[in-house]
Design a protein around this motif. Structure first.
Motif, PDB file in Angstrom:
ATOM      1  N   ILE A   1       0.867  -1.184   0.000  1.00  0.00           N
ATOM      2  CA  ILE A   1       0.000   0.000   0.000  1.00  0.00           C
ATOM      3  C   ILE A   1       0.905   1.236   0.000  1.00  0.00           C
ATOM      4  O   ILE A   1       2.101   1.155   0.299  1.00  0.00           O
ATOM      5  N   ALA A   2       0.319   2.362  -0.350  1.00  0.00           N
ATOM      6  CA  ALA A   2       1.098   3.596  -0.443  1.00  0.00           C
ATOM      7  C   ALA A   2       1.453   4.109   0.954  1.00  0.00           C
ATOM      8  O   ALA A   2       0.606   4.085   1.852  1.00  0.00           O
ATOM      9  N   PRO A   3       2.691   4.588   1.143  1.00  0.00           N
ATOM     10  CA  PRO A   3       3.064   5.155   2.457  1.00  0.00           C
ATOM     11  C   PRO A   3       2.096   6.239   2.908  1.00  0.00           C
ATOM     12  O   PRO A   3       1.736   6.302   4.086  1.00  0.00           O
ATOM     13  N   GLU A   4       1.641   7.085   1.974  1.00  0.00           N
ATOM     14  CA  GLU A   4       0.769   8.204   2.366  1.00  0.00           C
ATOM     15  C   GLU A   4      -0.610   7.737   2.814  1.00  0.00           C
ATOM     16  O   GLU A   4      -1.356   8.496   3.420  1.00  0.00           O
TER      17      GLU A   4
ATOM     18  N   MET B   1       5.975   1.871   6.108  1.00  0.00           N
ATOM     19  CA  MET B   1       6.083   2.618   7.375  1.00  0.00           C
ATOM     20  C   MET B   1       7.377   3.445   7.404  1.00  0.00           C
ATOM     21  O   MET B   1       7.385   4.601   7.843  1.00  0.00           O
ATOM     22  N   VAL B   2       8.460   2.843   6.932  1.00  0.00           N
ATOM     23  CA  VAL B   2       9.736   3.561   6.907  1.00  0.00           C
ATOM     24  C   VAL B   2       9.634   4.784   6.002  1.00  0.00           C
ATOM     25  O   VAL B   2      10.026   5.894   6.386  1.00  0.00           O
ATOM     26  N   LEU B   3       9.079   4.605   4.792  1.00  0.00           N
ATOM     27  CA  LEU B   3       8.957   5.713   3.837  1.00  0.00           C
ATOM     28  C   LEU B   3       8.033   6.803   4.396  1.00  0.00           C
ATOM     29  O   LEU B   3       8.338   7.991   4.306  1.00  0.00           O
ATOM     30  N   ALA B   4       6.906   6.390   4.986  1.00  0.00           N
ATOM     31  CA  ALA B   4       5.954   7.370   5.522  1.00  0.00           C
ATOM     32  C   ALA B   4       6.588   8.169   6.660  1.00  0.00           C
ATOM     33  O   ALA B   4       6.382   9.387   6.775  1.00  0.00           O
ATOM     34  N   ALA B   5       7.383   7.481   7.492  1.00  0.00           N
ATOM     35  CA  ALA B   5       8.035   8.174   8.610  1.00  0.00           C
ATOM     36  C   ALA B   5       9.103   9.126   8.088  1.00  0.00           C
ATOM     37  O   ALA B   5       9.230  10.265   8.562  1.00  0.00           O
ATOM     38  N   GLU B   6       9.877   8.675   7.082  1.00  0.00           N
ATOM     39  CA  GLU B   6      10.911   9.533   6.483  1.00  0.00           C
ATOM     40  C   GLU B   6      10.310  10.812   5.925  1.00  0.00           C
ATOM     41  O   GLU B   6      10.894  11.889   6.001  1.00  0.00           O
TER      42      GLU B   6
END
Lengths: 299, 299
Positions: free
Chosen positions: B218-221, B243-248
């Motif tokens: 699923i998309a980070p956003e 989760m890593v991308l969304a947090a970054e």
């Protein structure tokens, strides 16, 4: 489908020289970066005790040694060790090996490799402190790297009738080490068993790790007066109790470590100068277990 | 002496409920602190690739799963996994198990445990995205926790003749998930396969890890608009790529994780509120492998 792989409990076909050669190769590859030795991991168990894992890769073999320390109600502990070897070509297991015997052999052979690089070529007198399985294995491997003409052993309960052939039993540790060219400490002592600084310059002393808490066989304060080597620079100074204590007390620093086995085997560090006694400390590495276990996995 | 222990390549005697019960016990014990789940370790290999180890303890069983990832010249990779189980009573090995099949079962069963805790009791429509081994195992375990009356599956090359019995093949992922109460993402995608935010409030979406680099389904956003759960709080947010991308990118924070399986099984976190779609992400844990492997080791 259900297959079986061999579980080996002894080392049936390996000679002393097989084991020494395997360890030489392993440490040389470690120096070259073609072998890998990550730090060990310690996992505490909920009811007390722990499991230590040691991984390593040499050539096309990956190994993991798993060693549970399991305290029992009667204050003793069950300690076992198992080495699983996988092929890095196929990803499949080659061997599951009871690592108990293997650990004895590789520990003694590692000390002998250090003796080979650090002791005088004409070293003639060998003293072994301790009379257990490790002591007897150390005697065997040390004799494979030097032509000792005088062999002495000291153990608290050792009598001449129980000594290995050709070995004179000393009444004290001091008597055993007097005039020795090489001294192999093979005890589970948690306090110094000899005064290493009283030995003649150039005398090589080896010391091993045991499961005893805070095990150390020479005094921390002795390190400053010795030429100090270890089995592997990235791990030995943080694990050897006498080094940790000496560093805590500001009497010695890990920077003073003159070299380790990968360096000793590849000209990467100075050899013994002959100006002071020499101390070699080993902790034990997964790569040593794997070096031997993969010999057993060969068809 | 040379003994042999069984090497098990299949899971012959275990039912879906056996596996679910074993995982429930494992996660409940993890919540209680009587089971242990240390972080996995990754050891890079000199020629490329790596070996991941997963350890765990449940009851009187210690397990280590060793999974080498071995790149080949033709750009493919050999990936295997082996689980060694030792008794923490005797310190002796009980089983060496090919963990491939076991990994499929425990991954699917873990998703089903989450569905059991997070989905409406009357959930009726199930959509499975993907049609491989994981997808089919997920279907099987999900049906063990809810009485689904409508089953849909979408796979890029899936045709009706190849679908599991009673399952309708959808032409697109969107068609499959339209109106679904539970959506099981079982792909090795490295980009979103559905728009989770477009689902009805209360819909549960599960997502698994694969060996694909930066795998996420699923998309980070999307995370900010979902009620987000994971398999294990100490590990999932650092490993799940979305989760890593969304947090970054500052769009989500690990603090927003509503709960994990140990919490879901012991009342330690809020359940789904029904106000937004629900997302459950699993990475995979050594304790899951051990939970099943130790069943096989029973005499």
């Amino acid at each position: 489908m259900s297959t079986r792989i061999p579980v080996v409990a002894q080392l049936p076909r390996l000679t002393t020289n097989d084991v020494l050669d395997a360890l030489r190769t392993a440490f040389t590859e470690l120096a070259a970066g073609t072998a890998v030795q990550p730090p060990q991991t310690v996992m505490p168990l909920p009811g007390g005790g722990d499991v230590i894992t040691y991984q390593a890769v040499i050539g096309d073999a990956y190994g993991v040694k798993v060693s549970p320390y399991l305290p029992q109600l009667n204050r003793s502990a069950v300690v076992t060790a198992w080495t699983l070897v996988l092929s890095t070509c196929t990803g499949r297991p080659l061997l599951l090996c009871d690592a108990h015997t293997l650990t004895v052999e590789r520990t003694a052979a590692t000390s002998a490799l250090a003796v080979d690089r650090l002791a005088r070529p004409d070293a003639a007198t060998l003293a072994v402190i301790g009379s257990g399985t490790q002591a007897r294995a150390h005697l065997r491997y040390a004799r494979a790297v030097r032509d000792f003409t005088s062999l002495r052993m000291y153990g608290r309960e050792l009598v001449q009738a129980d000594a290995p052939e050709g070995v004179a039993v000393a009444r004290t540790a001091e008597e055993a080490v007097a005039g020795a060219d090489v001294v192999l400490l093979c005890t589970s002592a948690a306090e110094p068993v000899i005064d290493a600084t009283a030995l003649a310059p150039g005398t090589v002393v080896t010391s091993i790790s045991t499961n005893a808490p805070r095990a150390h066989e020479i005094a921390p304060e002795a390190l400053a007066d010795l030429e100090v080597y270890g089995d592997y620079r990235p791990t030995v100074t943080a694990a050897a109790c006498e080094m940790v204590l000496a560093a805590e007390q500001g009497m010695w620093s890990p920077e003073h470590l003159r070299g380790d086995l990968p360096e000793l085997l590849t000209g990467g560090c100075p050899l013994a100068s002959g100006e002071r006694p020499v101390f070699f400390r080993s902790i034990g590495l997964g790569i040593e277990d794997l070096a031997i276990a993969r010999l057993l996995a060969r068809p």
